[in-house]
Design a protein around this motif. Sequence first.
Motif, PDB file in Angstrom:
ATOM      1  N   ASP A   9       0.884  -1.206  -0.103  1.00  0.00           N
ATOM      2  CA  ASP A   9      -0.073  -0.007  -0.125  1.00  0.00           C
ATOM      3  C   ASP A   9       0.854   1.100   0.256  1.00  0.00           C
ATOM      4  OD1 ASP A   9      -2.252  -1.387   0.126  1.00  0.00           O
ATOM      5  OD2 ASP A   9      -2.016  -1.798   2.131  1.00  0.00           O
ATOM      6  N   GLN A  40      -0.424   4.264  -2.328  1.00  0.00           N
ATOM      7  CA  GLN A  40      -1.543   4.872  -1.740  1.00  0.00           C
ATOM      8  C   GLN A  40      -1.064   5.863  -0.578  1.00  0.00           C
ATOM      9  OE1 GLN A  40      -4.426   1.849  -0.815  1.00  0.00           O
ATOM     10  NE2 GLN A  40      -5.537   2.161  -2.943  1.00  0.00           N
ATOM     11  N   HIS A 100      -1.091   9.945  -0.521  1.00  0.00           N
ATOM     12  CA  HIS A 100      -2.027  10.500   0.569  1.00  0.00           C
ATOM     13  C   HIS A 100      -1.007  11.411   1.066  1.00  0.00           C
ATOM     14  CE1 HIS A 100      -4.994  11.442   3.680  1.00  0.00           C
ATOM     15  NE2 HIS A 100      -4.127  11.215   4.355  1.00  0.00           N
TER      16      HIS A 100
END
Length: 110
Positions: free
Chosen positions: A83, A86, A90
Amino acid sequence: MPAASLRDALPALLGGLHGDERNVLLTLARMWHTPITGKFIAKDAAATRAIPHLPAPMKEVLAYARENYLGRAKDKRENRLLDGRQTASHLHQQVIALLIRYEEPHLSST
């Protein structure tokens, strides 16, 4: 470090994400902190400050990166921060938003 310098460093940093997820994520966490205080702090300290402000799955990713950085988690290839993209995206957006906020007063005075 001036906001423009931080902003200019982002593309190269994000371009190096694959294979260096841990350091990119921790650097982004530090870049999120720096404009607020004007000071650099250790990567693990920056992660500790950023984690409470992240969505749940991203908290785990950044916490894993921090623990790996501190030598408390093994960096196995199969656990390669799946992840990470992502979370990096962010954190990148948080840094950009913060930089825009800090640059606006300077932009309006010119």
